[in-house]
Enzyme design. Structure first.
Site, PDB file in Angstrom:
ATOM      1  N   ASN A  81     -10.561  -4.536 -21.106  1.00  0.00           N
ATOM      2  CA  ASN A  81     -10.405  -3.376 -21.985  1.00  0.00           C
ATOM      3  C   ASN A  81      -8.941  -3.326 -22.415  1.00  0.00           C
ATOM      4  OD1 ASN A  81     -10.636  -0.871 -23.260  1.00  0.00           O
ATOM      5  ND2 ASN A  81     -12.045  -0.103 -21.715  1.00  0.00           N
ATOM      6  N   ASP A  82      -8.571  -4.219 -23.328  1.00  0.00           N
ATOM      7  CA  ASP A  82      -7.147  -4.431 -23.590  1.00  0.00           C
ATOM      8  C   ASP A  82      -6.409  -3.276 -24.251  1.00  0.00           C
ATOM      9  OD1 ASP A  82      -8.192  -4.894 -26.130  1.00  0.00           O
ATOM     10  OD2 ASP A  82      -7.870  -7.045 -26.037  1.00  0.00           O
TER      11      ASP A  82
END
EC number: 2.4.1.392
Length: 769
Positions: free
Chosen positions: A456-457
């Protein structure tokens, strides 16, 4: 197959999707491509075309218009519906793997406009077929008009060569520095269109053809029945050609038009001669043969027709596009590349191997691999300047999955270099380095570091000082280690197998000791050691991924497994689980960029289809066959609870996400993004974990997890150099059980199916309590 929506239906065992009206909720496009060229064709023939090499250039941007004019009555119409929006007497658009064909009938003229992209070259071939369905002879004028976009108008020149019939547009980059000039010379780009029959007239100027800047009204050239000729300079270029066609009753006329780009007029002439020598029919057959080979690697026949169509046809096409074109981008994360290759390995293991190895070459000697990269050699920018920490774990997960498909232990011994080093190591050593790096980069709680984000950058707030920790990274590493250990054992490397087992146990213990929040696993700990993704958070309390991967990795068991599943189910919608709950309503420095994303979209609370497949995978691990299949089926745009008329998307690809806010009128709307990690995971999860035809280091194993009400299903699969036809029976009506296997009529007791190169096996499996 049954009609899926008021706008269209599948036919030919799902190989074609037929759109029955030009008035769809959005642009319902097909995408046609080869390794260097991509075009989108909507239900009215509109869309952009892009040439990738030597560098991305867009051509035919804006419109592709066709007009017919009756030279006796003066009647005019658009056989593609746009731009004149002429109401046809009959209309259908047929999207297939390698072609789109739009058929319509107006004024007793039946038209077919067909387009495909050949397997090689930067061009698309349009075929117009006109049939006189009436009882009187007809004299028609056919006008074709392509917007030839080529990098701006200020330096553009568009002209027609009468001898070769090539209409071409060229524009040298207008704002170029002195030092860039030589590079531009090496990347010249000429956009063109030419017919197979000589044009009676032409236009190179958009304004001349339309009679001004209004491109949606009847063009001046069509009104006159003839184009004006002449070249265009420093204005919008256009490839307009006019041909006169006479048809007796029942007679048919066929005209071909080739649109593309090249480095010079000489190259276009050469390509034109080669195409003429080979023939349009041969090029089309090559395209169809290619897709037949791709779709033939496996085939499923289940009680779910929609999943059958996507597994057998459309997901294979989507994964090939994403891998072969690098998702049409030179700016991408290696996690995308690797997970695409994971799915691609199911249809082309050798091609997937080469693609993964090209990614592996970006790994540093330390074991780290930069997540966001520029693939065209240009300087790093934006996300490429950040340090996302999940890259190494994807190397292990995806390459081990590839090795399971290939069954080639020699591939593990292949030497591959490192980024920024003259050293090289075997692929096996690369994977060990990746595991060692991740295991060594841990924080105060013993979890893997967060850095600028994990999968989940956009969660780039908690770890920006270098101390934040990611629960998901840690779970993913445990999963990856478990996938790597069988190859250690296969190579006789007991020392590393034991060390990796020890690391996995240590990490799993840390997650269970530190990350359990009473009802679910937290997302991690920030730089100050404060947990996030907890019941105490006002926003971002519950994250899907840390629950699904706790199950996938085996970290969650017993009562915690049940609680994880309950937490997952609380996120459910009619089209899949939300990625998190509740979404962020505005900027929160603790969380970072994710809080700036619109609530209900992408990572901020959408039904993110990629993560939905993690959920389906976890369901299979937990033995929940009905829930797994429901998630797979609901993720498709054919979902009857969120059908194409509601989600707005053409049902021939899976999107990136569906809008996730239940109180919004956009709830369930598709993102329409064709680029997504969903594809590889849906292929892998459905084939190997739901249907249970699973490739392992030791061979092909059978372990189904299906809806209990299924009586049977069949899978045909090419595995390595053998073929299997596997018929699974479920007389007891269960989701998972022991398997009773017969091979070629004989009982088979081994854990893996027999394998001999070149053999074809008939396998029957019966699920038993």
């Amino acid at each position: 197959m049954n009609r899926s929506d008021a706008y269209g239906y599948f036919r030919n065992q799902g190989r074609e999707y037929v759109i029955t009206t030009p008035r769809t909720p959005a642009r319902w496009f097909n995408y046609l491509f080869n390794d260097t060229y991509y075009t989108e064709i909507s239900q009215t023939g509109q869309g952009d075309s892009v040439a990738f090499r030597p560098h991305n250039r867009t051509l035919t941007r804006g419109f592709r218009y066709f007009y017919l004019k009756d030279l006796e009555t003066g009647g005019t119409w658009s056989p593609l519906y746009q731009p004149l929006k002429t109401e046809p007497e009959a209309y259908e658009c047929i999207h297939s793997l390698g072609t789109t064909e739009i058929r319509s009938v107006s004024q007793e003229i039946a038209s077919s406009i067909h387009v495909f992209v050949p397997r090689a070259g930067q061009q698309e071939i349009w075929t117009v077929t006109l049939t006189n369905t009436g009882v009187k002879p007809r004299s028609l004028s056919l006008f074709t008009a392509f917007s030839l976009e080529n990098g701006g108008v200020m330096g553009s020149k568009c002209q027609f060569d009468q001898e070769s019939q090539i209409l071409s547009s060229y524009s040298f980059p207008y704002h170029v520095t002195y030092g860039q000039k030589a590079g531009c010379d090496d990347h010249t780009n000429v956009v063109y269109v030419y017919p197979d029959y000589p044009a009676d007239s032409y236009d190179c100027s958009q304004r001349a053809f339309f009679g001004g800047d209004d491109i949606y009204e009847l063009p001046a050239a069509v009104q006159k029945g003839r184009c004006s000729g002449g070249q265009a300079e420093a204005e919008n270029p256009l490839g307009a050609l006019q041909q006169t066609i006479t048809l007796e009753p029942g007679e048919q006329a066929v005209r071909h038009f080739v649109v593309g780009c090249a480095s010079s007029l000489e190259e276009i002439r050469s390509s034109k001669a080669e195409l003429a020598a080979k023939g349009y029919a041969v090029l089309l057959q090559e395209t169809e043969d290619y897709w037949e080979g791709i779709t033939g690697m496996f085939r499923v026949e289940t009680p779910d027709d929609d999943v059958n169509a996507f597994m057998n046809i459309w997901l294979k096409k989507q994964i090939v596009m994403q891998t072969r074109t690098n998702r049409m981008s030179s700016y991408c994360p290696v996690r995308n590349q690797l997970q695409d290759a994971l799915g691609y390995a199911l249809v082309d293991p050798a091609g997937a191997a080469e693609y993964m190895i090209s990614v592996l070459q970006g790994q540093e000697r330390s074991g780290f691999i930069q997540q966001w990269i520029m693939t065209d050699g240009s300087p790093p920018k934006n996300l490429c300047l950040l340090k996302h920490t999940d890259g190494p774990v994807w190397l292990i997960i995806c390459i081990t999955a590839l090795l399971n498909q290939c069954g080639d232990t020699e591939l593990l011994q292949r030497q591959v270099g490192f980024k920024g080093s003259s050293d090289s190591a075997t692929i096996y050593q690369h994977l060990l380095l990746a595991a060692d790096y991740m295991a060594g980069e841990t924080g105060a709680h013993g979890l893997c570091l967060m850095g600028d984000g994990d999968w989940n950058d956009p969660i780039n707030g908690p770890g920006r000082l270098g101390r934040g920790e990611s629960a998901w990274n840690t779970m993913a590493l445990v999963y990856a280690i478990q996938a790597l250990i069988p190859f250690c054992e296969q190579l006789g490397d007991t020392e590393n197998a034991e060390q990796l087992n020890t690391v996995a146990r240590r990490l799993a213990d840390a997650v269970n000791r530190i990350c359990w929040d009473g009802g679910w696993y937290v997302a991690g700990f920030d730089d100050d050691g404060t947990p996030f993704g907890t019941a105490q958070d006002e926003e971002g309390k519950l994250f899907l991924n840390t629950q699904t991967w706790a199950i996938m990795s085996g970290i969650a068991s017993g009562e915690r497994l049940d609680q994880c599943l309950a937490a997952i189910d609380s996120l459910d919608t009619p089209f899949g689980p939300r990625l998190l709950e509740p979404p962020f309503s505005g900027w929160n420095p603790k969380w970072g960029r994710i809080s700036l994303k619109l609530a209900g979209t992408t990572e901020n609370g959408s039904v993110y289809c990629h993560a939905s497949m993690f959920k389906a995978f976890a369901d299979c691990i937990a033995g929940r066959g009905s829930e797994a299949w429901q998630t797979i089926s609901r993720t498709l745009p054919t979902n009857p609870d969120n059908p194409p008329g509601q989600n707005g998307q053409v049902p021939i690809f899976v999107p990136n996400y569906y809008f996730g806010l239940a109180d919004s009128p956009n709830f369930g709307k598709s993102s329409h993004h064709v680029s997504t990690g969903t594809v590889g995971w849906m292929l892998w999860t459905t084939l190997e974990y739901a249907l249970g035809i699973r490739a392992t280091a030791n061979g092909l194993k059978i372990d189904p997890c299906i809806p209990a009400d299924w009586p049977e299903y069949t899978v045909e699969r090419k595995y390595r150099s053998a073929s299997y036809r596997i018929h699974v029976l479920n007389p007891s009506g269960i989701s998972r059980g022991t398997v009773k296997v017969t091979v070629d009529g004989e009982a088979w007791m081994a854990a893996a199916l027999p394998y001999e190169a070149g053999r074809e096996y008939q396998v029957t499996v019966q699920l038993e309590q």
